[in-house]
Enzyme design. Structure first.
Site, PDB file in Angstrom:
ATOM      1  N   GLY A   1      31.641 -37.527  24.462  1.00 17.38           N
ATOM      2  CA  GLY A   1      30.491 -38.275  24.938  1.00 17.38           C
ATOM      3  C   GLY A   1      30.824 -39.201  26.096  1.00 17.38           C
ATOM      4  O   GLY A   1      30.968 -38.775  27.244  1.00 17.38           O
ATOM      5  N   CYS A   2      30.950 -40.488  25.796  1.00 17.00           N
ATOM      6  CA  CYS A   2      31.098 -41.484  26.857  1.00 17.00           C
ATOM      7  C   CYS A   2      32.422 -41.348  27.597  1.00 17.00           C
ATOM      8  O   CYS A   2      32.477 -41.549  28.818  1.00 17.00           O
ATOM      9  CB  CYS A   2      30.955 -42.880  26.270  1.00 17.00           C
ATOM     10  SG  CYS A   2      29.313 -43.174  25.570  1.00 17.00           S
ATOM     11  N   LEU A   3      33.497 -41.018  26.901  1.00 16.37           N
ATOM     12  CA  LEU A   3      34.772 -40.847  27.581  1.00 16.37           C
ATOM     13  C   LEU A   3      34.712 -39.654  28.523  1.00 16.37           C
ATOM     14  O   LEU A   3      35.124 -39.724  29.678  1.00 16.37           O
ATOM     15  CB  LEU A   3      35.904 -40.699  26.572  1.00 16.37           C
ATOM     16  CG  LEU A   3      37.320 -40.686  27.171  1.00 16.37           C
ATOM     17  CD1 LEU A   3      38.291 -41.478  26.296  1.00 16.37           C
ATOM     18  CD2 LEU A   3      37.836 -39.264  27.334  1.00 16.37           C
TER      19      LEU A   3
END
Length: 240
Positions: free
Chosen positions: A175-177
């Site tokens: 996701g965010c990484l």
């Protein structure tokens, strides 16, 4: 696992292995000379209040990532200590929402538990876990979407600090990484992901996203290699 085995190997087919070799993906891009450490979403609502089995932790936090989260924190700590020792820029995300969750947008509708109030900004749930808590001089990026570049001042701060290498740690790998890594690559930063410092709630998703990132967008390498690189950095003068 042998020394040359990677976390994603058990998920790849024989065809995948052949394509990887023939297509030339996965070459190391290497480090730059002006690194920054970026700690992404290592908050209590992703890690839990203590190490515990993920199915138990999910009873409290729908975003819980299991024991792997706290294992990653243990590997982040020495990198953070080195970055601070060398006076390198350290960034954190502040990933939280307003109490009515309106700023989550369509994200609420993609989870059966999306209305739970464990993502509200300024609460214990959305604080960075204590062992790696930010200091006043660290840079905090407030975000509501996966990429830390989207709708934030992150790029302007990186430009001001003359950063050319981003060391990304935290969650979630898929996701965010990942979103931040792809955008950083798109902006021509060197992207480094210490393998032991990334985590996710799904084992297969974690492994395959590390594989794909290492193929095309980042160097996914042992934490020890990153620590060696940071140890060799000169101590920077404070930026004013």
């Amino acid at each position: 696992m042998t020394e040359n085995t990677r976390i994603w190997d058990r998920f790849l087919t024989e065809r995948d292995q052949q394509v990887l070799k023939a297509a030339g993906y996965g070459k190391r891009g290497g480090f730059g000379t002006r690194p920054a450490l970026f700690i992404i979403d290592v908050q209590y609502n992703f890690c839990g209040d203590k190490p515990e089995d993920i199915l138990e932790g999910l009873k409290q936090y729908r975003t819980h990532c299991g024991r792997e989260a706290w294992a990653a924190v243990e590997h982040i700590v020495p990198l953070l200590e080195l970055a601070r020792e060398k006076n390198l820029p350290v960034f954190y995300t502040e990933s939280g929402r307003r109490p009515d969750l309106l700023d989550s947008g369509v994200q609420v509708g993609k989870n059966h538990r999306g209305g739970e109030k464990t993502v509200v900004a300024g609460t214990h749930d959305t604080r960075t876990v204590e062992p790696i808590a930010p200091r006043p001089q660290d840079m905090l990026i407030s975000k509501q979407k996966p990429s830390c570049f989207f709708g934030t001042t992150f790029m302007s701060q990186l430009n001001f600090l003359d950063v050319d290498t981003l060391i990304l740690v935290g969650c979630t790998t898929s996701g965010c990484l990942r979103a931040t890594a792809v955008d950083a690559y798109s902006f021509n930063f060197k992207v480094i992901i210490p393998e032991e410092t990334a985590f996710d709630r799904f084992e297969a998703s974690h492994a395959i996203n590390l594989f794909d990132l290492n193929c095309k967008y980042a160097d996914v390498i042992p934490q020890a290699d990153v620590a060696e690189y940071l140890q060799a950095q000169p101590i920077r003068e404070p930026r004013r």
